[in-house]
Design a protein around this motif. Structure first.
Motif, short mmCIF file in Angstrom:
data_model
loop_
_atom_site.label_atom_id
_atom_site.label_comp_id
_atom_site.label_asym_id
_atom_site.label_seq_id
_atom_site.Cartn_x
_atom_site.Cartn_y
_atom_site.Cartn_z
N SER A 55 9.56 -3.65 23.52
CA SER A 55 9.61 -2.31 24.13
C SER A 55 10.76 -2.24 25.12
CB SER A 55 8.27 -1.88 24.75
OG SER A 55 7.67 -2.89 25.46
N GLN A 56 11.05 -3.34 25.80
CA GLN A 56 12.19 -3.35 26.72
C GLN A 56 13.51 -3.26 25.96
OE1 GLN A 56 10.92 -6.87 28.79
NE2 GLN A 56 10.34 -5.69 30.59
N ALA A 57 13.59 -4.00 24.86
CA ALA A 57 14.81 -3.99 24.05
C ALA A 57 15.07 -2.61 23.48
CB ALA A 57 14.70 -5.00 22.92
N ALA A 58 13.99 -1.92 23.12
CA ALA A 58 14.13 -0.58 22.55
C ALA A 58 14.81 0.36 23.54
CB ALA A 58 12.75 -0.04 22.17
N ILE A 59 14.54 0.18 24.83
CA ILE A 59 15.15 1.06 25.84
C ILE A 59 16.65 0.78 25.94
CG2 ILE A 59 15.14 1.78 28.27
CD1 ILE A 59 12.31 0.57 28.44
N ARG A 60 17.00 -0.51 25.84
CA ARG A 60 18.40 -0.89 26.09
C ARG A 60 19.36 -0.59 24.94
NH1 ARG A 60 16.19 -5.95 27.69
NH2 ARG A 60 15.47 -5.80 29.83
N THR A 61 18.84 -0.40 23.75
CA THR A 61 19.74 -0.30 22.61
C THR A 61 20.57 1.00 22.61
OG1 THR A 61 19.89 -0.27 20.22
CG2 THR A 61 17.88 0.62 21.13
N ASP A 62 21.82 0.88 22.14
CA ASP A 62 22.69 2.06 22.05
C ASP A 62 22.66 2.66 20.65
OD1 ASP A 62 23.57 1.81 24.63
OD2 ASP A 62 25.18 0.40 24.09
N ALA A 63 22.07 1.94 19.72
CA ALA A 63 22.08 2.41 18.32
C ALA A 63 21.34 3.74 18.20
CB ALA A 63 21.42 1.36 17.44
N LYS A 64 21.73 4.50 17.16
CA LYS A 64 21.09 5.82 16.96
C LYS A 64 19.72 5.68 16.28
CE LYS A 64 25.06 8.89 16.37
NZ LYS A 64 26.16 8.46 15.52
N VAL A 65 19.61 4.60 15.48
CA VAL A 65 18.39 4.42 14.68
C VAL A 65 17.78 3.06 15.02
CG1 VAL A 65 17.53 4.22 12.30
CG2 VAL A 65 19.42 5.79 12.81
N ILE A 66 16.45 3.05 15.20
CA ILE A 66 15.75 1.78 15.43
C ILE A 66 14.85 1.54 14.22
CG2 ILE A 66 14.08 0.56 16.90
CD1 ILE A 66 14.97 2.42 19.22
N VAL A 67 15.11 0.44 13.50
CA VAL A 67 14.22 0.08 12.39
C VAL A 67 13.24 -0.93 12.97
CG1 VAL A 67 14.04 -0.89 10.06
CG2 VAL A 67 16.07 0.42 10.73
N PHE A 68 11.98 -0.53 13.08
CA PHE A 68 10.99 -1.37 13.75
C PHE A 68 10.15 -2.13 12.74
CE2 PHE A 68 9.64 -1.73 18.22
CZ PHE A 68 8.87 -2.86 18.03
N CYS A 69 10.43 -3.42 12.60
CA CYS A 69 9.65 -4.25 11.68
C CYS A 69 8.46 -4.79 12.46
CB CYS A 69 10.51 -5.39 11.13
SG CYS A 69 11.98 -4.77 10.31
N GLY A 70 7.36 -4.12 12.28
CA GLY A 70 6.14 -4.46 13.03
C GLY A 70 5.05 -3.54 12.56
N VAL A 71 4.20 -3.11 13.47
CA VAL A 71 3.11 -2.21 13.09
C VAL A 71 3.23 -0.88 13.85
CG1 VAL A 71 1.49 -3.99 12.30
CG2 VAL A 71 1.58 -3.41 14.72
N THR A 72 2.44 0.10 13.43
CA THR A 72 2.60 1.48 13.91
C THR A 72 2.69 1.61 15.43
OG1 THR A 72 1.26 2.10 12.03
CG2 THR A 72 1.70 3.82 13.63
N PHE A 73 1.75 0.95 16.16
CA PHE A 73 1.76 1.18 17.61
C PHE A 73 3.07 0.72 18.24
CE2 PHE A 73 0.04 -3.18 17.73
CZ PHE A 73 0.74 -3.74 18.79
N MET A 74 3.70 -0.28 17.67
CA MET A 74 4.97 -0.79 18.22
C MET A 74 6.09 0.22 18.00
SD MET A 74 4.79 -4.76 17.10
CE MET A 74 3.46 -5.80 17.71
N ALA A 75 6.14 0.78 16.78
CA ALA A 75 7.16 1.78 16.47
C ALA A 75 6.93 3.04 17.31
CB ALA A 75 7.13 2.09 14.98
N GLU A 76 5.67 3.39 17.50
CA GLU A 76 5.35 4.56 18.35
C GLU A 76 5.84 4.33 19.77
OE1 GLU A 76 1.27 6.82 16.91
OE2 GLU A 76 1.18 5.39 18.53
N THR A 77 5.62 3.11 20.26
CA THR A 77 6.07 2.78 21.63
C THR A 77 7.58 2.94 21.74
OG1 THR A 77 4.23 1.25 21.83
CG2 THR A 77 6.01 0.96 23.41
N ALA A 78 8.29 2.45 20.73
CA ALA A 78 9.75 2.57 20.73
C ALA A 78 10.16 4.05 20.69
CB ALA A 78 10.34 1.83 19.53
#
Ligand code: 13P
Ligand code: SF4
Length: 325
Positions: A55-78
């Motif tokens: 979740s911390q890494a998700a905040i720092r990224t500059d990319a336009k798209v985040i491909v979250f390889c995990g489960v729903t709650f993690m992608a929702e958090t991102a």
């Protein structure tokens, strides 16, 4: 064979990896993977880690798209922490059964029973449950988060009963009201599994995730999040470890500690949801830009406050002002 089926053919996987790297550039995407993902998925990810690190890494990224390889709650958090970005979950069915063991409606009913209690939700929960909670936590900061609630004597902790019990054992000046949720994967570890390995190798350290049952945790030399395990094992002088968490952990543990030996507490430590994501699905996700994870704005706003409070407690600068906290 369809691309989304796991394949052990090296050449086939190399082709898929090339395709993913090309699409990643074209889409300006970053691939993030939880420590429980398949080896080959962790291998193509730029960032791997535990729920908090991700979740911390998700905040720092500059990319336009985040491909979250995990489960729903993690992608929702991102998605909640990155309102302007596109968050993709490669497999639409990749949910966490523990997170599904509570709903916002049920939590509201529990809050009505204990109006004086603060609500702490484990990050393994839906955006709606987060929106209904006061502060979030992960397995790496749960104790710190509960301790931070200085004005509260009572805490409703949802949904994992085992993490809640573990926190209660460490924070004795508060009463923790538990929910009955659990992880169907972690509860498979039995005391005998640990005793058996130790009979053969008495010098083996047992490192457990707090989602394991209390009687199993009682046998642990160290209890921590998946991210905490990497740090602990790296610094430990021991040569043998029993790993009390999902099998995906072994990929990096073996890679980073070639001189150490690892035993999975039981072969049943496989999270079916985490294993749904394959290289084929990652490629499909980038190619078709699916499956977009979007949280309704009113829910996202409240859930973000709950997450920001956690990030403030665990040393991360909040990404937004925290109203009323
Ligand atoms: P971590 O917070 O340790 O990454 O664990 C997440 C999880 O789903 C454990 O089952
Ligand atoms: Fe959910 Fe358990 Fe899988 Fe973690 S290991 S994602 S808690 S089911």
């Amino acid at each position: 064979m369809p691309e989304n089926v796991p394949n052990s053919d090296k050449k086939y996987n190399e082709e898929l990896k090339k395709k993913i790297l090309r699409l990643k550039e074209e889409r300006d995407a970053v691939i993030i993977a939880h420590n429980y993902q398949r080896d080959e998925v962790q291998e193509i990810a730029e960032i791997t880690g535990d729920s908090l690190a991700l979740s911390q890494a998700a905040i720092r990224t500059d990319a336009k798209v985040i491909v979250f390889c995990g489960v729903t709650f993690m992608a929702e958090t991102a998605a909640i922490l990155n309102p302007g970005k596109i968050v993709l979950l490669p497999v639409i069915e990749a949910g966490c059964p523990m997170a599904d063991m509570i709903t916002a409606e049920k939590l509201r009913a529990r809050k009505a029973e204990y109006p004086d209690a603060a609500v702490v939700c484990y990050v393994n929960s839906s955006a709606r449950v987060k929106a209904e909670s006061d502060i979030c936590c992960t397995s790496s900061n749960a104790i710190e988060v509960v301790r931070s609630l200085k004005d509260y004597k009572r805490v409703i902790f949802v949904p994992d009963r085992n993490l809640g019990k573990y926190v209660q054992s460490q924070v004795t000046d508060k009463e923790i009201i538990l929910w009955k949720g659990f992880c169907p994967t972690h509860i498979r570890v039995q005391e005998e599994d640990i005793l058996e390995v130790r009979k053969k190798y008495p010098d083996t350290e047992f490192i457990a995730h707090p989602e394991c049952e209390p009687e199993v945790l009682a046998l642990a030399d160290h209890i921590c999040s998946t991210g905490g395990m990497f740090k602990y094992i790296k610094n430990s002088k021991s040569k043998r470890f029993i790993i009390g968490t999902e099998a995906g952990m072994l990929y990096r543990l073996k890679k980073e500690n070639p001189d150490k030996e690892f035993f999975l507490a039981t072969e049943h430590l496989i999270c079916p949801s985490m294993k749904l994501t394959t290289l084929g699905w990652v490629a499909h996700s980038l190619e078709e830009m699916v499956y977009k994870v979007e949280v309704p704005a009113d829910v996202a706003e409240k859930a973000k406050r709950t997450l920001d409070r956690m990030l403030a407690v665990s040393g991360e600068k909040p990404v937004a002002a925290i109203a009323g906290y």
